[in-house]
Design an enzyme around this catalytic site. Sequence first.
Site, short mmCIF file in Angstrom:
data_model
loop_
_atom_site.label_atom_id
_atom_site.label_comp_id
_atom_site.label_asym_id
_atom_site.label_seq_id
_atom_site.Cartn_x
_atom_site.Cartn_y
_atom_site.Cartn_z
N THR A 1 0.80 -1.23 0.00
CA THR A 1 0.00 0.00 0.00
C THR A 1 0.83 1.27 0.00
O THR A 1 0.27 2.36 0.08
CB THR A 1 -0.90 0.04 1.25
OG1 THR A 1 -0.08 0.12 2.42
CG2 THR A 1 -1.77 -1.20 1.33
N GLY A 2 2.16 1.19 -0.06
CA GLY A 2 2.98 2.38 0.02
C GLY A 2 3.37 2.67 1.45
O GLY A 2 2.95 2.00 2.39
N GLU B 1 15.53 -3.14 -8.63
CA GLU B 1 16.84 -3.00 -9.26
C GLU B 1 17.68 -2.05 -8.43
O GLU B 1 17.16 -1.27 -7.63
CB GLU B 1 16.65 -2.44 -10.68
CG GLU B 1 17.88 -2.47 -11.54
CD GLU B 1 17.60 -1.98 -12.95
OE1 GLU B 1 18.52 -2.04 -13.77
OE2 GLU B 1 16.47 -1.55 -13.22
N TYR C 1 10.09 -12.33 -21.63
CA TYR C 1 8.77 -12.02 -22.18
C TYR C 1 8.76 -12.30 -23.68
O TYR C 1 7.78 -12.80 -24.25
CB TYR C 1 8.38 -10.55 -21.98
CG TYR C 1 8.64 -9.97 -20.63
CD1 TYR C 1 8.64 -10.75 -19.48
CD2 TYR C 1 8.87 -8.60 -20.49
CE1 TYR C 1 8.88 -10.19 -18.24
CE2 TYR C 1 9.10 -8.03 -19.26
CZ TYR C 1 9.12 -8.83 -18.13
OH TYR C 1 9.36 -8.27 -16.91
N GLU D 1 23.53 -14.42 -20.31
CA GLU D 1 24.21 -13.24 -20.81
C GLU D 1 25.63 -13.22 -20.26
O GLU D 1 26.04 -14.11 -19.51
CB GLU D 1 23.46 -11.96 -20.42
CG GLU D 1 23.33 -11.74 -18.93
CD GLU D 1 22.39 -10.59 -18.58
OE1 GLU D 1 21.62 -10.16 -19.45
OE2 GLU D 1 22.43 -10.13 -17.43
N HIS E 1 21.94 -4.84 -17.23
CA HIS E 1 21.82 -5.45 -15.93
C HIS E 1 23.06 -5.23 -15.08
O HIS E 1 24.18 -5.14 -15.59
CB HIS E 1 21.60 -6.96 -16.07
CG HIS E 1 20.30 -7.31 -16.72
ND1 HIS E 1 20.16 -8.42 -17.51
CD2 HIS E 1 19.10 -6.70 -16.71
CE1 HIS E 1 18.91 -8.48 -17.96
NE2 HIS E 1 18.25 -7.45 -17.49
#
Length: 638
Positions: free
Chosen positions: A50-51, A140, A203, A253, A296
């Site tokens: 909810t913040g 991140e 994705y 990667e 990344h």
Amino acid sequence: MLRSVRKPGLGQLPRHLVASISPRRCLTYDSTLKSLKIGSDTRVIFQGFTGSSLLREDARALAATANARESLEWGTKIVGGVRPGREGEHLGLPVLPSVRKAMEVLKPDATGIYVAAHQAAGAIEEAIEAEVPLIVAVAEHIPLHDILRIHSMLKAQSACRLVGANSPGIISAVGKCRIGFQPLPCFEPGRIGIVARSGTLSYEAAASTLRSGLGQTMCIGIGGDILPGTSIREGLQILIEDNDTEGIALIGEIGGDAELEAADWIREYQARTPNPKPIAALIGGVKAVPGRIMGHAGAFALPGEPSALDKIEALKGAGVAIVNHPSRFGPVLKSMLSGSTPTGAGVTAPGQRRGMHTIACRPTSTQLPLHMGVSSQKRTLYLTQNAAFDLLRRHGVPIAEETDPSAQKLLAVTINKSTRSPCIIASPISDASAAAKFDFAYSARGGAPDVPVASIAKHLGLTPGSIDSLEHTINALVTIFTEKEAFLLETRIVDSGADHTVRLAAAHFGFDDAAFRSCGRQADVQALRDLTTEDPAEVSVEKDGIVYIKLEDGDIGTLCIFVNIFGGLTRGDMIAEGVVLAVKDLQMTVPVVVRIRGTNEKEGQRIIAESGLPLFAFDDFDEAAAKAIELAKGGLHL
């Protein structure tokens, strides 16, 4: 060859947590792997539901709320959330004041952590202490040393499994359970499992399998962090054991050894299995600029780590099909499932299985970043050699005046991405071709009391009388590494012989920029940055929050702009509106090709198509890229 010497340790844990850990549980983080098997019965809570303020809901809280609502509608069994120190209700679900209380009342199987980077480490630690079985961290830019501390906690328990950080999350299409922000239009129950370091590429892979009529079982986004809580190999193991999964897409990667470890595991799996599941893989970073983080946090190679091409060769040798773009996963896996050999542009069929590709014979890069210029990304800050020497002198480390390069030896303090621990890298020559790794336990107090100095001295070929001097140098480097939150302190040392003093001949120091940008720490290190050594064009856009990296070659750029968006958390319609406004405002004179997939993709494509502007809209990557190259080579201007 690169060898690893492991020294276990608990690092620095909260005293109450250390007291609660029995010796039986100290080495059993592997036993938490089963928690990745999410499905329709998985009970999920949200941290950051909810913040953080009663007076306002910030964008992050609104995003978490929208994500929770969407996940609920899709079928995810979200049972409530946590708001520190407060109780209440949100989206008709209970909100508890702590994760421990939520565990008692709601009995969740998993928690999704939707808080900012500066709060994320504390939220993960709270979930570990409350023993939530699965912890998914999407944030991140969590500082590296915060993650090192978290891993020291994870290694000392057997109740919690971490996915992330810097992860899109984990999703079961078959079980309709999403813990993350994956674009749901790309996911439908099917046959393909996905394990990926990159969220966006996962994705793309999901959309490709959907277009090919395959669908997905589960997608495990291990995340692009330097030290993710779950590895590619562990994700593969879950998918191999899953009865619904018939084929697997692997996305890796540059950076670390995870893909080589996966190749070793795949070889063993195929050797013991009569009809192994087909696996196709993509490795990003073949064209990456050396020494630069390409997106990344973990997408860069440390001393001795393999290149993208090394990883591709290892996977090919393990019988894995290789694709050069995730849009090709669907057709390739469909061919493999039908028993056919995959063909086509950008596809390499599985190679003949060769002998065991063990850790001892892995390819290792001998090119180290000392020769590279200073660079700055969101996650890295490199010092000039003079600034590094000044820092060393403050810790009493002697500097050599002039030395014979052939007499120099490599000594570095960095991180072992495989063991998720800090380590010493030592080589009796100046490159990493003869290097060995010596892990030590992370401690926020600094110093390295458990570093095997005598073993390191022997490997370096130093005289016995130099051990005390080497120990002083190592302790100074480890102290700087810890106190200043470095990710790489790479040096070349020489043994003076007569006075048994180890001196430094060269230094290349890299620090974690996230500690400053996310948490306001290490301002004194930031002040050492020398902008005159950096590319003015790259520096000039930083004030606008843009990371710009000049590439060596390519056809697309100033001749044509190619906007390639695959939206997860970011919506496709918002991107389309931004592109339209930018083209109008800047009065573009070069063609713009826009490819939008993911969240709200249809609305985004409609906005582009109906804008009345000279924009070229596509949803297929190959078609969009081909158009961009055509326009660039044709020299078309608007």
